[in-house]
Design a protein around this motif. Structure first.
Motif, PDB file in Angstrom:
ATOM      1  N   MET A   1     -14.248   6.093  16.194  1.00  0.00           N
ATOM      2  CA  MET A   1     -13.197   7.099  16.159  1.00  0.00           C
ATOM      3  C   MET A   1     -13.436   8.122  17.245  1.00  0.00           C
ATOM      4  N   ALA A   2     -12.393   8.489  17.945  1.00  0.00           N
ATOM      5  CA  ALA A   2     -12.513   9.486  18.996  1.00  0.00           C
ATOM      6  C   ALA A   2     -12.939  10.822  18.412  1.00  0.00           C
ATOM      7  N   ASN A   3     -13.622  11.632  19.231  1.00  0.00           N
ATOM      8  CA  ASN A   3     -14.174  12.896  18.753  1.00  0.00           C
ATOM      9  C   ASN A   3     -13.100  13.878  18.325  1.00  0.00           C
ATOM     10  N   ASP A   4     -11.879  13.757  18.855  1.00  0.00           N
ATOM     11  CA  ASP A   4     -10.850  14.737  18.520  1.00  0.00           C
ATOM     12  C   ASP A   4     -10.103  14.389  17.238  1.00  0.00           C
ATOM     13  N   ALA A   5     -10.475  13.312  16.555  1.00  0.00           N
ATOM     14  CA  ALA A   5      -9.838  12.941  15.291  1.00  0.00           C
ATOM     15  C   ALA A   5     -10.721  13.364  14.134  1.00  0.00           C
ATOM     16  N   ILE A   6     -10.190  14.219  13.252  1.00  0.00           N
ATOM     17  CA  ILE A   6     -10.959  14.640  12.085  1.00  0.00           C
ATOM     18  C   ILE A   6     -10.777  13.670  10.924  1.00  0.00           C
ATOM     19  N   LEU A   7      -9.606  13.031  10.863  1.00  0.00           N
ATOM     20  CA  LEU A   7      -9.293  12.105   9.769  1.00  0.00           C
ATOM     21  C   LEU A   7      -8.604  10.878  10.346  1.00  0.00           C
ATOM     22  N   GLU A   8      -9.013   9.694   9.863  1.00  0.00           N
ATOM     23  CA  GLU A   8      -8.407   8.461  10.343  1.00  0.00           C
ATOM     24  C   GLU A   8      -8.373   7.439   9.216  1.00  0.00           C
ATOM     25  N   THR A   9      -7.251   6.753   9.103  1.00  0.00           N
ATOM     26  CA  THR A   9      -7.156   5.636   8.162  1.00  0.00           C
ATOM     27  C   THR A   9      -6.827   4.372   8.945  1.00  0.00           C
ATOM     28  N   VAL A  10      -7.324   3.259   8.429  1.00  0.00           N
ATOM     29  CA  VAL A  10      -7.042   1.960   9.034  1.00  0.00           C
ATOM     30  C   VAL A  10      -6.564   1.017   7.940  1.00  0.00           C
ATOM     31  N   GLY A  11      -5.345   0.536   8.064  1.00  0.00           N
ATOM     32  CA  GLY A  11      -4.804  -0.443   7.125  1.00  0.00           C
ATOM     33  C   GLY A  11      -4.731   0.042   5.688  1.00  0.00           C
ATOM     34  N   LEU A  12      -4.507   1.352   5.489  1.00  0.00           N
ATOM     35  CA  LEU A  12      -4.538   1.919   4.140  1.00  0.00           C
ATOM     36  C   LEU A  12      -3.381   1.365   3.307  1.00  0.00           C
ATOM     37  N   THR A  13      -3.722   0.767   2.177  1.00  0.00           N
ATOM     38  CA  THR A  13      -2.740   0.089   1.326  1.00  0.00           C
ATOM     39  C   THR A  13      -3.031   0.388  -0.138  1.00  0.00           C
ATOM     40  N   LYS A  14      -1.958   0.631  -0.910  1.00  0.00           N
ATOM     41  CA  LYS A  14      -2.097   0.826  -2.352  1.00  0.00           C
ATOM     42  C   LYS A  14      -1.016   0.049  -3.080  1.00  0.00           C
ATOM     43  N   GLU A  15      -1.448  -0.855  -3.964  1.00  0.00           N
ATOM     44  CA  GLU A  15      -0.525  -1.640  -4.772  1.00  0.00           C
ATOM     45  C   GLU A  15      -0.668  -1.251  -6.239  1.00  0.00           C
ATOM     46  N   PHE A  16       0.467  -1.201  -6.940  1.00  0.00           N
ATOM     47  CA  PHE A  16       0.493  -0.947  -8.376  1.00  0.00           C
ATOM     48  C   PHE A  16       1.174  -2.127  -9.057  1.00  0.00           C
ATOM     49  N   LYS A  17       0.391  -3.034  -9.598  1.00  0.00           N
ATOM     50  CA  LYS A  17       0.929  -4.182 -10.351  1.00  0.00           C
ATOM     51  C   LYS A  17       2.061  -4.872  -9.593  1.00  0.00           C
ATOM     52  N   GLY A  18       1.794  -5.208  -8.355  1.00  0.00           N
ATOM     53  CA  GLY A  18       2.761  -5.943  -7.563  1.00  0.00           C
ATOM     54  C   GLY A  18       3.666  -5.090  -6.705  1.00  0.00           C
ATOM     55  N   PHE A  19       3.744  -3.775  -6.980  1.00  0.00           N
ATOM     56  CA  PHE A  19       4.543  -2.868  -6.160  1.00  0.00           C
ATOM     57  C   PHE A  19       3.645  -2.209  -5.120  1.00  0.00           C
ATOM     58  N   THR A  20       4.012  -2.321  -3.866  1.00  0.00           N
ATOM     59  CA  THR A  20       3.219  -1.728  -2.787  1.00  0.00           C
ATOM     60  C   THR A  20       3.773  -0.352  -2.450  1.00  0.00           C
ATOM     61  N   ALA A  21       3.030   0.691  -2.818  1.00  0.00           N
ATOM     62  CA  ALA A  21       3.465   2.071  -2.586  1.00  0.00           C
ATOM     63  C   ALA A  21       3.114   2.557  -1.188  1.00  0.00           C
ATOM     64  N   VAL A  22       1.971   2.109  -0.678  1.00  0.00           N
ATOM     65  CA  VAL A  22       1.523   2.446   0.676  1.00  0.00           C
ATOM     66  C   VAL A  22       1.043   1.150   1.308  1.00  0.00           C
ATOM     67  N   GLU A  23       1.534   0.871   2.515  1.00  0.00           N
ATOM     68  CA  GLU A  23       1.238  -0.427   3.123  1.00  0.00           C
ATOM     69  C   GLU A  23       0.784  -0.279   4.573  1.00  0.00           C
ATOM     70  N   ASN A  24      -0.478  -0.631   4.790  1.00  0.00           N
ATOM     71  CA  ASN A  24      -1.024  -0.757   6.152  1.00  0.00           C
ATOM     72  C   ASN A  24      -0.803   0.516   6.980  1.00  0.00           C
ATOM     73  N   VAL A  25      -1.135   1.657   6.392  1.00  0.00           N
ATOM     74  CA  VAL A  25      -0.935   2.936   7.085  1.00  0.00           C
ATOM     75  C   VAL A  25      -2.144   3.239   7.967  1.00  0.00           C
ATOM     76  N   ASN A  26      -1.872   3.387   9.250  1.00  0.00           N
ATOM     77  CA  ASN A  26      -2.881   3.809  10.217  1.00  0.00           C
ATOM     78  C   ASN A  26      -2.543   5.243  10.629  1.00  0.00           C
ATOM     79  N   LEU A  27      -3.342   6.164  10.135  1.00  0.00           N
ATOM     80  CA  LEU A  27      -3.075   7.592  10.342  1.00  0.00           C
ATOM     81  C   LEU A  27      -4.230   8.196  11.119  1.00  0.00           C
TER      82      LEU A  27
END
Length: 259
Positions: A1-27
């Motif tokens: 991660m570059a030094n100027d990034a305080i927070l980073e997500t890679v492929g962030l995904t959350k599923e609830f019993k088959g429902f995908t609420a967050v999918e592959n978020v790169n922040l």
């Protein structure tokens, strides 16, 4: 991660019993910036916040804060690292004074818990810092007022002060201007700009006047995925973003002050 990034997500995904609420978020949140998450209702903004602060565990993906993997950490551990959040619902102690509300998080520095039954003299060591924090959010003259008597906008300011009391590197604000009138919105915008001078802010916000006025970078979510990212001038003319907002009750993207 570059030094100027305080927070980073890679492929962030959350599923609830088959429902995908967050999918592959790169922040990627740049250190020292004000970064907004926006999107129509159901876009996954609050779920994303809950993943970042570990109130939810991701189904897939990773989260790094200050270069350290925090994907499997508990909320308290994440908070101790310096990532502190506010919530949509007012979180002040209504029957305590404004000053006493600030004492509670400040006692972390003393290694003690709050003693509701003790006199104010027992907490005198915290008073200077408490008043300094209240001055930062324009509440010093309300220090001895019971919190329930504050206006809605000032309650939100008190919540920001209690967040500041934990000395965060990264503040996560969940809809800080929700339900406010125009005057309070303007005041809280200035407050957020002021408190962001020495820290990073990531916020979920529906009010496009706020997003346009104070945010350096905007990430647009739709159906749990990143639709676009950039400055307000860039995302507000993105055809995919405009389409996502068409017919939404949340916001008129190109209309400052729209909700």
């Amino acid at each position: 991660m570059a030094n100027d990034a305080i927070l980073e997500t890679v492929g962030l995904t959350k599923e609830f019993k088959g429902f995908t609420a967050v999918e592959n978020v790169n922040l990627r949140v740049k250190r020292g910036s004000i970064h907004a998450l926006i999107g129509p209702n159901g876009a996954g903004k609050t779920t994303c916040f809950n993943l970042l602060t570990k109130f939810l565990d991701p189904t897939q993906g990773s989260i790094r804060f200050n270069g350290q993997d925090i994907t499997c950490e508990h909320p308290a551990a994440v908070a101790r690292r310096g990532m502190i959040r506010s919530f949509q619902i007012s979180a002040v102690f209504p029957r305590l004074t404004v000053r006493e509300n600030i004492y509670i998080p400040l006692q972390r520095s003393l290694g003690t818990s709050f003693h509701f039954w003790k006199s104010r003299a027992a907490l005198a060591a915290l008073d200077d810092r408490a008043m300094e924090l209240l001055a930062q959010v324009g509440l010093e003259s309300f220090a001895d007022l019971v919190a329930m008597e504050l206006s809605y906008g000032r309650k939100r300011a008190l919540e920001i002060a209690t967040t500041l009391a934990l000395d965060p590197e990264l503040m996560l604000l969940d809809e800080p201007t929700q339900g406010m009138g125009h005057e309070d919105v303007d005041w809280v915008m200035e407050l957020i700009k002021n408190v962001a001078a020495n820290r990073t802010v990531l916020m979920v916000e529906h009010n496009m006047k706020v997003v346009e006025g104070i945010c350096d970078t905007i990430t647009v979510l739709a159906r749990g995925s990143v639709l676009a990212e950039g400055s307000y001038s860039e995302v507000s003319v993105n055809p995919l973003v405009v389409e996502a907002y068409m017919g939404s009750a949340d916001s008129e993207l190109r209309s400052p002050g729209g909700h």
